[in-house]
Design a protein around this motif. Structure first.
Motif, PDB file in Angstrom:
ATOM      1  N   LEU A 171      -8.102  -7.600  -2.590  1.00  0.00           N
ATOM      2  CA  LEU A 171      -8.325  -8.329  -1.348  1.00  0.00           C
ATOM      3  C   LEU A 171      -7.908  -7.452  -0.170  1.00  0.00           C
ATOM      4  N   PRO A 172      -8.845  -6.933   0.614  1.00  0.00           N
ATOM      5  CA  PRO A 172      -8.473  -6.122   1.779  1.00  0.00           C
ATOM      6  C   PRO A 172      -7.557  -6.898   2.728  1.00  0.00           C
ATOM      7  N   GLY A 173      -6.548  -6.212   3.239  1.00  0.00           N
ATOM      8  CA  GLY A 173      -5.570  -6.845   4.111  1.00  0.00           C
ATOM      9  C   GLY A 173      -4.274  -7.193   3.413  1.00  0.00           C
ATOM     10  N   ARG A 174      -4.150  -6.853   2.119  1.00  0.00           N
ATOM     11  CA  ARG A 174      -2.925  -7.179   1.391  1.00  0.00           C
ATOM     12  C   ARG A 174      -1.714  -6.458   1.951  1.00  0.00           C
ATOM     13  N   PHE A 175      -1.907  -5.241   2.414  1.00  0.00           N
ATOM     14  CA  PHE A 175      -0.817  -4.515   3.067  1.00  0.00           C
ATOM     15  C   PHE A 175      -1.028  -4.563   4.573  1.00  0.00           C
ATOM     16  N   GLY A 176       0.078  -4.432   5.324  1.00  0.00           N
ATOM     17  CA  GLY A 176      -0.009  -4.487   6.774  1.00  0.00           C
ATOM     18  C   GLY A 176       1.108  -3.699   7.417  1.00  0.00           C
ATOM     19  N   SER A 177       1.543  -4.117   8.595  1.00  0.00           N
ATOM     20  CA  SER A 177       2.577  -3.416   9.339  1.00  0.00           C
ATOM     21  C   SER A 177       3.899  -3.359   8.569  1.00  0.00           C
ATOM     22  N   PHE A 186       3.519   2.100  13.053  1.00  0.00           N
ATOM     23  CA  PHE A 186       2.178   2.277  12.479  1.00  0.00           C
ATOM     24  C   PHE A 186       2.317   2.438  10.976  1.00  0.00           C
ATOM     25  N   SER A 187       1.451   1.766  10.216  1.00  0.00           N
ATOM     26  CA  SER A 187       1.482   1.829   8.756  1.00  0.00           C
ATOM     27  C   SER A 187       0.069   1.994   8.208  1.00  0.00           C
ATOM     28  N   ALA A 188      -0.028   2.703   7.083  1.00  0.00           N
ATOM     29  CA  ALA A 188      -1.292   2.829   6.360  1.00  0.00           C
ATOM     30  C   ALA A 188      -0.979   2.936   4.871  1.00  0.00           C
ATOM     31  N   VAL A 189      -1.739   2.202   4.055  1.00  0.00           N
ATOM     32  CA  VAL A 189      -1.561   2.208   2.604  1.00  0.00           C
ATOM     33  C   VAL A 189      -2.934   2.352   1.957  1.00  0.00           C
ATOM     34  N   ALA A 190      -3.068   3.298   1.031  1.00  0.00           N
ATOM     35  CA  ALA A 190      -4.329   3.535   0.334  1.00  0.00           C
ATOM     36  C   ALA A 190      -4.119   3.415  -1.163  1.00  0.00           C
ATOM     37  N   GLY A 191      -5.169   3.000  -1.884  1.00  0.00           N
ATOM     38  CA  GLY A 191      -5.054   2.863  -3.320  1.00  0.00           C
ATOM     39  C   GLY A 191      -6.400   2.796  -4.006  1.00  0.00           C
ATOM     40  N   PHE A 192      -6.361   2.828  -5.347  1.00  0.00           N
ATOM     41  CA  PHE A 192      -7.548   2.751  -6.185  1.00  0.00           C
ATOM     42  C   PHE A 192      -7.379   1.604  -7.179  1.00  0.00           C
TER      43      PHE A 192
END
Length: 355
Positions: free
Chosen positions: A43-49, A227-233
């Motif tokens: 679900l896009p948006g699971r991670f945030g600030s 600022f935060s960014a999280v990437a995954g597969f």
């Protein structure tokens, strides 16, 4: 140089209490849409600030009310009809369909953060469960042909369900170095929720999944910048009911915020989702059925004491665009969380964030 580093590290550690409630609810899952029949695990948006900011050790709990409304046309809508078995694989089809889907869900996420370091970082383990209502309606015209014979059908049908969804365990490791924070995570899907391959609406996805990745947070508590960014597969296991297997997904969630005071912040959030390998077992009309969507929107948050605990309320919303092979629309998250507060002797030495 070492002294400045230690001072920055100390200020950052003190302000973890300010960040903790954001972090607890940043990754929570819910109803999603992409891949098989228009439904995926991620679900896009699971991670945030403040996603990578370490927390205060102990138990925490987050409750999220999640609402979404999406629609799709043509092939993306037909995927849902194919998914429930209304279009046999040996038919050639011409599609003029529209799908509308809604979900109102409540998510509960207990998490325990360990005080003892693991690999020099902070380990936290949690699990999320959900319950609520999901509904979907499909309408339009479908023309199916077998050799010289063709049949056209016009109409609509709908479905809804109120029940519980799958379980989503997650483990994170986080490290802090002054204003810089780093994390790695692993999560997945335990398919125990309400699911039937013949239903148009479900709260489970019918198969397991494993997702892993990493993230970064820049947080300057004195200036209030973040600022935060999280990437995954995501790797999806085969759905044994349908013999369908979603491809590998890549996703990036991000958030940026400005603290107006120690208690209030405003900002923006966004995400990008792209499937990078083809689905297998799909109807020929769908091709590889690689899904894509982008989303962006505002957020606002408020922190406050609850006895000797830290309370937090956040509202964020996303508008979706550039969708391909998946429904798109909008979604909102209303979060309330409660978590341990840093010791008062530590908190009182914190410099108040002002602007």
């Amino acid at each position: 140089m070492k002294r400045r580093f230690k001072e920055a590290f100390g200020r950052q550690s003190i302000n973890r209490t300010t960040a903790i409630a954001l972090v607890i609810s940043a990754w929570l899952p819910g109803a999603a849409s992409a891949d098989e029949g228009g439904v995926s695990y991620w679900l896009p948006g699971r991670f945030g600030s403040l996603a990578a900011t370490p927390q205060v050790p102990g138990w925490s709990m987050a409750a999220v009310y999640y609402q979404t409304n999406v629609s799709a046309f043509g092939t993306a809508a037909a995927a849902r009809e194919i998914h429930v078995g209304r279009i046999p694989a040996n038919l050639n089809v011409d599609l003029n369909l529209r799908l509308n889907a809604q979900a109102d869900l409540m998510l509960l996420n207990p998490t325990y953060t360990f005080a003892t370091p693991v690999l020099g970082g902070q380990l936290a383990i949690g699990v999320t469960g959900l319950f609520g209502r999901s509904s979907a309606d499909l309408a339009g015209t479908l023309t199916a042909a077998v050799g010289p014979l063709a049949v056209t059908r016009t109409g609509s049908f709908g479905d809804s369900i109120t029940s519980v969804g799958d379980l989503y365990p997650q483990a994170t490791l986080k490290w802090n170095a002054g204003v810089h924070n780093f994390m790695t995570y692993v999560t997945g899907d335990i398919p125990v929720g309400a699911y039937s391959s013949t239903r148009l609406a479900n709260l489970g996805i019918g198969h397991g999944a494993v997702d892993a990745g990493g993230g970064y947070t820049y947080f300057n508590p004195q200036a209030g910048h973040e600022f935060s960014a999280v990437a995954g597969f995501t790797y999806n296991f085969k759905n044994t009911d349908t013999q369908y297997q979603n491809g590998v997904d890549f996703h990036v969630d991000w958030g940026a915020s400005q603290f107006l005071s120690k208690q209030i912040f405003v900002g923006v959030v966004g995400y990008a989702y792209q499937q990078i390998t083809d689905d297998s077992g799909q109807h020929p009309v769908l091709g590889g059925f690689r899904s894509r969507v982008l989303g962006v929107g505002p957020q606002v948050g408020f922190l406050f004491p609850v006895g000797d605990m830290q309370g937090y309320v956040n509202l964020k919303g996303y508008g979706e665009f550039a969708a391909e092979n998946r429904p798109a629309g909008w979604n909102t998250w209303l979060t309330f969380s409660i978590s341990p507060m840093a010791p008062s002797s530590t908190v009182t030495s914190t410099r108040r964030i002002t602007k």
